[in-house]
Scaffold this motif. Structure first.
Motif, short mmCIF file in Angstrom:
data_model
loop_
_atom_site.label_atom_id
_atom_site.label_comp_id
_atom_site.label_asym_id
_atom_site.label_seq_id
_atom_site.Cartn_x
_atom_site.Cartn_y
_atom_site.Cartn_z
N VAL A 464 -3.94 1.17 14.19
CA VAL A 464 -2.92 1.60 15.15
C VAL A 464 -1.54 1.58 14.50
O VAL A 464 -0.75 2.53 14.65
CB VAL A 464 -2.94 0.69 16.40
N TYR A 465 -1.24 0.53 13.77
CA TYR A 465 0.06 0.44 13.10
C TYR A 465 0.25 1.59 12.11
O TYR A 465 1.31 2.24 12.09
CB TYR A 465 0.19 -0.90 12.38
N ARG A 466 -0.77 1.85 11.30
CA ARG A 466 -0.64 2.89 10.28
C ARG A 466 -0.52 4.28 10.89
O ARG A 466 0.21 5.14 10.38
CB ARG A 466 -1.83 2.82 9.34
N LEU A 467 -1.20 4.51 12.00
CA LEU A 467 -1.17 5.84 12.63
C LEU A 467 0.12 6.09 13.40
O LEU A 467 0.65 7.20 13.41
CB LEU A 467 -2.36 6.01 13.57
N TRP A 468 0.64 5.06 14.05
CA TRP A 468 1.70 5.26 15.02
C TRP A 468 3.06 4.71 14.62
O TRP A 468 4.09 5.19 15.10
CB TRP A 468 1.31 4.62 16.37
N LEU A 469 3.09 3.69 13.77
CA LEU A 469 4.34 2.96 13.56
C LEU A 469 4.83 2.91 12.12
O LEU A 469 5.99 2.55 11.89
CB LEU A 469 4.17 1.51 14.06
N HIS A 470 4.00 3.26 11.18
CA HIS A 470 4.37 3.11 9.76
C HIS A 470 5.27 4.26 9.31
O HIS A 470 4.96 5.42 9.56
CB HIS A 470 3.14 3.04 8.89
N ASP A 471 6.36 3.91 8.65
CA ASP A 471 7.29 4.90 8.11
C ASP A 471 7.36 4.76 6.59
O ASP A 471 7.15 3.67 6.05
CB ASP A 471 8.70 4.72 8.67
N THR A 472 7.68 5.84 5.93
CA THR A 472 7.84 5.81 4.47
C THR A 472 9.24 6.22 4.04
O THR A 472 9.49 6.42 2.86
CB THR A 472 6.82 6.74 3.79
N ASP A 473 10.14 6.36 5.00
CA ASP A 473 11.53 6.75 4.69
C ASP A 473 12.17 5.67 3.82
O ASP A 473 12.22 4.50 4.21
CB ASP A 473 12.31 6.91 5.99
N PRO A 474 12.68 6.02 2.64
CA PRO A 474 13.28 5.00 1.76
C PRO A 474 14.47 4.29 2.39
O PRO A 474 14.77 3.16 2.03
CB PRO A 474 13.71 5.80 0.51
N ARG A 475 15.13 4.93 3.36
CA ARG A 475 16.26 4.26 4.02
C ARG A 475 15.80 3.02 4.78
O ARG A 475 16.57 2.11 5.03
CB ARG A 475 16.94 5.20 5.00
N ASP A 476 14.50 3.01 5.16
CA ASP A 476 14.00 1.91 5.95
C ASP A 476 13.93 0.60 5.17
O ASP A 476 13.75 -0.47 5.75
CB ASP A 476 12.61 2.24 6.49
#
Length: 478
Positions: A464-476
């Motif tokens: 669920v976390y990987r599908l809905w909540l994970h971001d790869t934006d370097p700003r994060d």
């Protein structure tokens, strides 16, 4: 201008009947999808007959944004030359904090505008309205009848957030997507206003506003169902009267990791079951984080606050967290996030959202629920979705002396009651979710860029976390 419009309200239906049209036959059923060709034009309607209610909030960021939106809408109306609508900000209607749940606000709205208007249109802060197109939509529906219009959502399965309503066929009941806006005709508003003043609601809790408003309007089959209007849109397309931007505005770079302190509530029985999920998913996005338990476990590690675990609420533990935050971390951190050990959260998205808020203002942010709002009551941010407090809010709360009536009282509700007494507004963002993704309609706009979900029942929380909540934006990673 208004005198001419009111006269046409009487002439239009008589003219249609003279031409051989039967409004009753033309508009059979109130749960149909509106069609351009089959519905007669209601030629009497102008923008002056429409009351637009922006569902604004008291927090300074939201209030300022909505005042600007109101100004722009009135400027657009003036340029169109089709009349000037009444544009209201919901948080300014009265001192009642519960007006956000709409039903308590209806009697006042009808008393002030029911005799001069034909429609009430409710819109989210982030909704964009093309006034001319909205007028064309509303003109298709006879203003003498009860109408409830919106973009139709439905449940695919019976869910806990809707109290498992319509369990035999959840798809049979429609409720509006608030991001697309929704409208009620004045006759319907009048009847609803009278009911609100003379009837008690079946539940003291307000949990999912669009569904509960639709249920109240439907009245067990005695009232109109939602009529689906294709021009009430989320994504832009031809003939859209409304479109939607995002619940995650761009207010600048995200706040630093070091400015958000994360408190995870756990207990010994969940150390091996839930804490590993946090560590496998979102813990790495935190700058400052502590686990609070009923025992010290150096392998995690956990902090014991001297408050025993309870099987009901966790008010004692939460207030101990507030005091520790203020004593140990408030000089460094602007924000406190309190979550359960089975909360899944995107800290990068939360930090982007927090850029919109001033930590020097008392802010209580999350998914807003309500208790007893018709009778006054109070609002609160539901604990499972995550409760975000500014440093200033924590200071005001602790200095007030407001606190738990017992250690096992519901912490989120006690906080809400305290903040209401302190006149600190509960600020809502739909990206916080008390339940799992599958408990919400697939098309719901808040699922995009979600900030949190809650509970691990019958699901793989890491997936669920990987599908809905994970971001790869370097700003994060800042």
């Amino acid at each position: 201008m208004s005198r001419h419009v009111n006269a046409n309200k009487v002439v239009a239906p008589l003219l249609l009947l003279h031409l051989g049209f039967s409004l009753e036959n033309t508009l059979t059923g109130q749960s149909h999808v509106a069609e351009h060709q089959t519905l007669p034009a209601n030629i009497s309607i102008g923008l002056g007959d429409v009351v637009i209610v922006i569902q604004s909030q008291r927090n300074s960021h939201h209030a300022s944004y909505c005042h600007q939106k109101k100004k722009e809408m009135l400027q657009e109306a003036a340029q169109l030359g089709q009349g000037i609508p009444v544009v209201l900000l919901l948080h300014e209607l009265s001192e009642n904090e519960g007006d956000w749940s709409i039903l308590p606000a209806l009697p006042g709205l009808f008393a002030a505008h029911g005799r001069s208007a034909s429609w009430f249109f409710f819109m989210a802060e982030e909704t964009t309205v093309a006034l001319s197109a909205l007028l064309l939509v509303l003109s298709r529906f006879p203003v003498q009848e009860e109408w409830f219009l919106g973009k139709r959502l439905h449940d695919n399965k019976a869910t806990i957030i809707h109290h498992y309503a319509f369990s035999e066929d959840p798809t049979s009941f429609g409720y509006p997507d608030p991001a697309a806006g929704w409208a009620v005709s004045v006759p319907l508003c009048q009847r609803l206003s009278e009911r609100v003043q003379h009837e008690h609601l079946k539940s003291d809790f307000t949990i999912d506003l669009p569904h509960e408003v639709a249920l109240y309007i439907w009245e067990g089959g005695n009232g109109p169902e939602l009529t689906a209007v294709p021009e009430f849109c989320i994504e832009p397309s031809d003939n859209c009267a409304t479109t939607f931007t995002t619940y995650l505005p761009d207010c600048g770079p995200p706040v630093s990791k070091s400015k958000v302190f994360v408190a995870v509530k756990t207990c010994k029985i969940f150390h091996s079951e839930r804490v590993p999920v946090v560590k496998a998913t979102w813990e790495k996005s935190a700058g400052l984080l502590e686990y609070y338990s009923d025992v010290i476990d150096a392998s995690i590690p956990t902090v014991s606050l001297g408050v025993p675990n309870t099987h009901r609420g966790h008010c004692g533990k939460t207030f101990a967290i507030l005091k520790r935050f203020w004593r140990e971390f408030a000089p460094k951190a602007d924000w406190l996030l309190i979550v359960d050990d089975d909360t899944l959260i995107s800290l990068p998205r939360l930090r982007r959202l927090l850029r919109c808020y001033d930590p020097e203002e008392a802010v209580s942010l999350g998914e807003r629920y309500g208790f007893g709002l018709i009778q006054g009551g109070y609002s609160y941010t539901t604990g499972g979705a995550g409760m975000v407090l500014s440093r200033t809010a924590v200071s005001r709360l602790l200095s007030s002396g407001c606190g738990c009536y017992s250690d096992d009282a519901p912490d989120d509700m006690v906080l809400g009651r305290c903040f209401t007494s302190l006149r600190v507004p509960i600020t809502h963002n739909p990206l916080f979710h008390q339940a799992q993704p599958e408990d919400y309609a697939e098309q719901l706009s808040s699922l995009k860029h979600a900030i949190s979900f809650h509970k691990h029942w019958n699901t793989d929380p890491v997936t669920v976390y990987r599908l809905w909540l994970h971001d790869t934006d370097p700003r994060d990673e800042l």
